[in-house]
Design an enzyme around this catalytic site. Sequence first.
Site, PDB file in Angstrom:
ATOM      1  N   GLY A  27       0.804  -1.186   0.027  1.00  0.00           N
ATOM      2  CA  GLY A  27      -0.018   0.020   0.248  1.00  0.00           C
ATOM      3  C   GLY A  27       0.891   1.201  -0.129  1.00  0.00           C
TER       4      GLY A  27
ATOM      5  CG  ASP B  63       2.327  -4.657  10.445  1.00  0.00           C
ATOM      6  OD1 ASP B  63       1.582  -5.967  10.871  1.00  0.00           O
ATOM      7  OD2 ASP B  63       2.785  -4.369   9.136  1.00  0.00           O
TER       8      ASP B  63
END
Length: 502
Positions: A43, A159
Amino acid sequence: MSLCFNPACRHSNPDRLSSCQQCGEPLLLGDRYRALQEIGSGGFGRTYLGVDDAEPDRPPCAIKQFLPASANDKAIASRLFRKEAERLRSLSHPQIPKFLAYFEIENQQYIVQEFIPGQNLAEELAESGVFSETKIRDLLRQMFPILQYLHDRHLIHRDIKPENLIRRRGDRRLFLVDFGAAKLATGTALAKTGTRIGTAEFVAPEQLRGKAVFASDLYSLGVTCIHLLTNTSPFDLVDGDNHWVWRDWLGDNAVSPQLAAVLDRLISPAVSSRHPSARAALQSLDKPIPKSKQNWWKYGGAAVAALAIVAIIKITQNRETVNPNQPIIRETNLDAIEALSTYIKIQNDHYLETGQFLENPSQMIPIASHYFTVQPGDNGIQLVAIPRQPDTYGYAAVLWGGKISDSDRDRQQNWKPQDPTDFGTFSLPSFRPTPSEYATRVTYCESLESTTEPPPLSEIGRSLPLSTHELPCPEGYAFSLGIIDAMGKLSAKTQPSSIPNP
């Protein structure tokens, strides 16, 4: 060959040229780093395998180019990319790729790092199958010190997942990568709600609410382990009551009670029940548990989760007794509601056709007041219109999808609202020429206060939801009669209120 960095060109040039044959753009970053081939994209942009032309042996490097897929969040994404460079510059650990350079060239940003040859653990799982207990123990022994190093420097990675753990070819050492979501934790920052970043399947409950702490990384590491042990989505490793049932998915892949105890503690929904630090978790990895407790750990992992969830429910009920979330009736933003209702229809039609919601719709067009996002959940999705200005309210549609069982139909026939504020869930219309075996339900929600932050993900149960308690709004939002009224106004815009005389 040398790839052109120009996103509109990307021409492949003969090696050793200094500028692109097609567009004339420079092929070297900082007169030294050259891209050879694309090795990843996401992204935020692309990652290239590159070389350092300034060194005689031209050592390999990884070049990350900031190139967001959507213009909606470009300012936020750009800031995160720059922060990632700052974080990497400050780190020096043998299992974190070395930071080499950062460039901002004509509104383009680049990070250059040490290249780690090898597979990430998601690729290793796909190629070699489920991890054994020995491999999981080795993973934890390598990862706990890395996390302790970060936490000692007040950094939360946010993450941790298989894709961000790379096993270097040759010495089998694990490296932690992708610090784009990393956040500096200070004494005050830990108590504040922040941006909710991470990968939904591996994110801790408190991080979903925008309140990541050091233990959030431990949770994500624990979920990574049970995923690697089972080769099953973490969303499927909980039952309908949100209790972990990962042991049921092990098959013949045996796990000792001692390791299971460590994993259960890592993935506890309650922060206070997890290990106090990565260092403490590492110590517990080789510490045998008393035989008297082994059966408790074998069967009691779900009980820990259940007790935590009961506590959360009681806290929520007490809060609502003091300050109930009444249905909202306020003048709503018609443009935002119109766009949101369009995306609801697209999602409904796609689900009735395929049995799946679109997690990444190709077009979610921003408007002046709001931008839109999809938040996938266990059994549905959350469509959200997020305000651009701090004096505007946010809107959310929580969608459930599934098949209706006979017991669901019985419940539906006998359903009664639990209280005057329970308006139930709405069944979306279907204009399919043939009946669908699937069904959808939706709850319309509006933020209680003006906001510019995405809401946390609300709980979407497995069985057919009939009340707003079973398909609740996200935290900070409440069921909105204003949205229903706005949809009526929009419908009146396009359809005559009465049929004209011929």
